[in-house]
Design a protein around this motif. Sequence first.
Motif, short mmCIF file in Angstrom:
data_model
loop_
_atom_site.label_atom_id
_atom_site.label_comp_id
_atom_site.label_asym_id
_atom_site.label_seq_id
_atom_site.Cartn_x
_atom_site.Cartn_y
_atom_site.Cartn_z
N LEU B 98 40.41 36.15 45.37
CA LEU B 98 40.08 35.84 43.98
C LEU B 98 40.09 34.34 43.71
CD1 LEU B 98 41.94 38.64 41.97
CD2 LEU B 98 39.61 38.65 42.85
N PRO B 123 35.91 34.32 42.72
CA PRO B 123 35.43 34.31 41.33
C PRO B 123 36.38 33.65 40.34
CG PRO B 123 36.09 36.52 42.05
CD PRO B 123 36.02 35.67 43.27
N LEU B 124 37.67 33.62 40.62
CA LEU B 124 38.59 33.01 39.66
C LEU B 124 39.01 31.60 40.06
CD1 LEU B 124 39.19 36.31 39.35
CD2 LEU B 124 40.86 35.39 37.78
N HIS B 185 37.19 47.75 41.87
CA HIS B 185 37.56 46.44 41.32
C HIS B 185 36.61 46.07 40.18
CE1 HIS B 185 38.96 42.32 41.04
NE2 HIS B 185 37.70 41.91 41.13
N LYS B 186 37.18 45.89 38.99
CA LYS B 186 36.37 45.61 37.81
C LYS B 186 36.56 44.18 37.31
CE LYS B 186 38.17 49.59 36.10
NZ LYS B 186 38.37 50.48 37.26
N GLY B 187 37.43 43.42 37.95
CA GLY B 187 37.65 42.03 37.55
C GLY B 187 38.51 41.91 36.31
N ILE B 188 39.58 42.69 36.23
CA ILE B 188 40.41 42.71 35.02
C ILE B 188 41.10 41.35 34.79
CG2 ILE B 188 42.46 43.77 33.95
CD1 ILE B 188 41.49 46.44 35.06
N HIS B 190 39.96 38.49 35.44
CA HIS B 190 38.92 37.61 34.91
C HIS B 190 38.61 37.95 33.45
CE1 HIS B 190 34.88 35.87 34.52
NE2 HIS B 190 34.44 37.07 34.21
N LEU B 191 38.51 39.25 33.15
CA LEU B 191 38.21 39.67 31.77
C LEU B 191 39.35 39.32 30.82
CD1 LEU B 191 36.63 43.13 32.64
CD2 LEU B 191 35.40 41.21 31.63
N ARG B 199 41.72 42.80 22.30
CA ARG B 199 40.84 43.21 23.40
C ARG B 199 41.64 43.30 24.70
NH1 ARG B 199 35.91 43.22 26.19
NH2 ARG B 199 35.99 41.91 28.03
N LEU B 203 42.15 46.40 27.38
CA LEU B 203 41.91 46.27 28.82
C LEU B 203 43.15 46.72 29.61
CD1 LEU B 203 40.07 42.85 29.09
CD2 LEU B 203 39.24 45.00 30.04
N THR B 207 43.65 49.90 32.71
CA THR B 207 43.82 49.48 34.10
C THR B 207 43.92 50.71 34.99
OG1 THR B 207 45.02 47.57 33.27
CG2 THR B 207 45.24 48.04 35.61
#
Lengths: 171, 505
Positions: B98, B123-124, B185-188, B190-191, B199, B203, B207
């Motif tokens: 990540l 991505p992070l 993997h949904k990228g939590i 990151h979100l 919000r 999320l 999880t």
Amino acid sequence: MRNLLLQGLLQSALTETPPAADDAALAELAKSVDRAARRRLGRSLSIREVDAGSCNGCELEIHALGNAFYDLERFGLRFVASPRHADVLMVTGPVTKNMRQALERTYAATPDPKWVVAVGDCAFDGGLFAGSYAVAGGVSAIVPVDLHIRGCPPNPTALLKGLLALLEKTA
Amino acid sequence: MTFVAALEDKGRHVAGHRPWPRIVVDTDTWRQAVLGIAAGQATLLGLWSDGEAVHLCLSGETSGKLLVISLPCPDKRFPSVAQTHPPALRLERTIRDLYGIEPEGCPDARRWLDHGRWGLRHPLGAAEAAEPAGDTYAFHTAEGPPLHQIPVGPVHAGIIEPGHFRFHANGETVVRLEERLGYVHKGIDHLMAGAPRDRAAKLAGRTSGDSTVAYALGFAQAVEAALDLAPSARAVWLRALMAELERLANHFGDIGAICNDASFSLMHAHCSILREHVLRVSETCFGHRLMMDRIVPGGVATDLSKDGIAAIRTLIRTARRRFPRLVELYDNTASLQNRTVTTGILKPDLARQYGAGGVIGRASGRSWDARKLPGYAPYTSMVFDIPRRDQGDVDARVWIRIEEVRQSLTLIDQILDRTPEGSILTEAGAASRGKGEGLALVEGFRGDILVWVRLNANGTIARCHLRDPSWLQWPLLEAAIEGNIVADFPICNKSFNCSYSGHDL
Ligand code: SF4
């Protein structure tokens, strides 16, 4: 064990009267289901469930369809272990990029005629997870969808309404 | 002085980290901490990054005192934890995937959550574009003439989450199992970064959907700690009520499903009925069958009415009448026990090393339960037992669940008797705004969930890390299945019931 079985015979059944087929679902399906397919399948559909990225909440409610209260199989609907045996793919979750290929392959492995039911708000448009680098989108971004059942997660009654509409149109 | 207390003096304390301290350390102290963990002087609870530093959460096994140690990584590298303490392996491979921060000396160079399909690497961190062609994955091998491989997944035969299992088998006997996860993997992480608190709470509650109450609770506690905000007294009790209802529903479901994997569907049918009762009562009381989004920072979103209390009392009575008969059925069915006793044994030493929480840990000799240690309100003032067994087989994991159902029923009794009247929400006032960091450890039905948040000055989420108990349980399934027959894998897997979504984030 004998006592439990005996009680099961003596008690009245827990299974509840089914809800009416969902009107909105009937309207959505009117576009996709053709008569020839209906003749071929009769009143029975085999469903293959695919979790394409769900949080598992939708799966819990799909599971509940099998309990004594909803008893899905009485409608001729049953879950099968392989896409090769399926008429319907029931897909949950935002489609993650890591699951995209598996979903495409499962779709390709399902014989025609076939229908795709997208279950849950995530399957509709990615839900809360839309826009992430790891998410490809809702199910219709990857494979054609015939019916959406919304909710987070949709409860078993909502699932049943949608599936009964599918049965009405296909059978 | 205990190891953890001594360690605490060796770093610079970070202001505004609550309720447990976080210290910034140098490489030497980091290494000492890792050596101490590997020697069993402390338990590793989590390892994550925020892009700038790596953070390691540990606790003393008996004191229940938590400590976060942070090592800044200006050169994008840190000394590998897994090289000394294998349970950290997947956690640190994830940090590399990540954030692009390299665990130096890490014994595994393969990517973990990154399957080469995101269209970018790290991505992070400093994200770079990459062809989303998909990486090949070099599974570990086992060699010898009679061995063969069985690949399973990611799409499984049942209605379950996706993951890949690679078996090496000698005839029917499993020689090696290797898991490959990350499919959901949904990228939590990151979100979460930059998300407004409401919000972010949603999320967190998605999880792992089966633990939505526990995640929402952990998130709320961490945010409250960061804001130094006390939740409403009534809400604290209602949260525990929801948490115990969630535990009941899941344990009923699991007990039935484990028996179903031994083809004993009678048990499954009856347990499913009990589970459905719990979900319906949850809907009556809180307006959602899984109680999603009902716990929020500051309190709860839905109050419990008189009708709700009556519905729960009826549920408790029904469960107390029906469940003992099912327990008797389990106990007296030799053909069922034949499948569960001595199957899939997890050795206590391994459970201890991995700090395995939940049913899995408690069926293999650990008495660890976050409700007791470190403990949080209202459990600290309630009477209940933590069941423990030492056999570590499928049977022990069934019995722990059975005993936990009984405990949850008595906990719910106590909660209904003792919940105070009052408001259900404490609003975060202007005074509690501002930067802060919070840590929480709560007991979900699977085990302890660790939540760490850092808030921005405007109250939004800067970073949030959620560590599912499955991170430290999945690797143990690989050990427990060794030497069992392939056909017993489903029942072993079900008795672990690890989360895919919670792990994959
Ligand atoms: S719709 Fe809701 S329950 Fe279903 S996968 Fe998405 S977040 Fe989970």
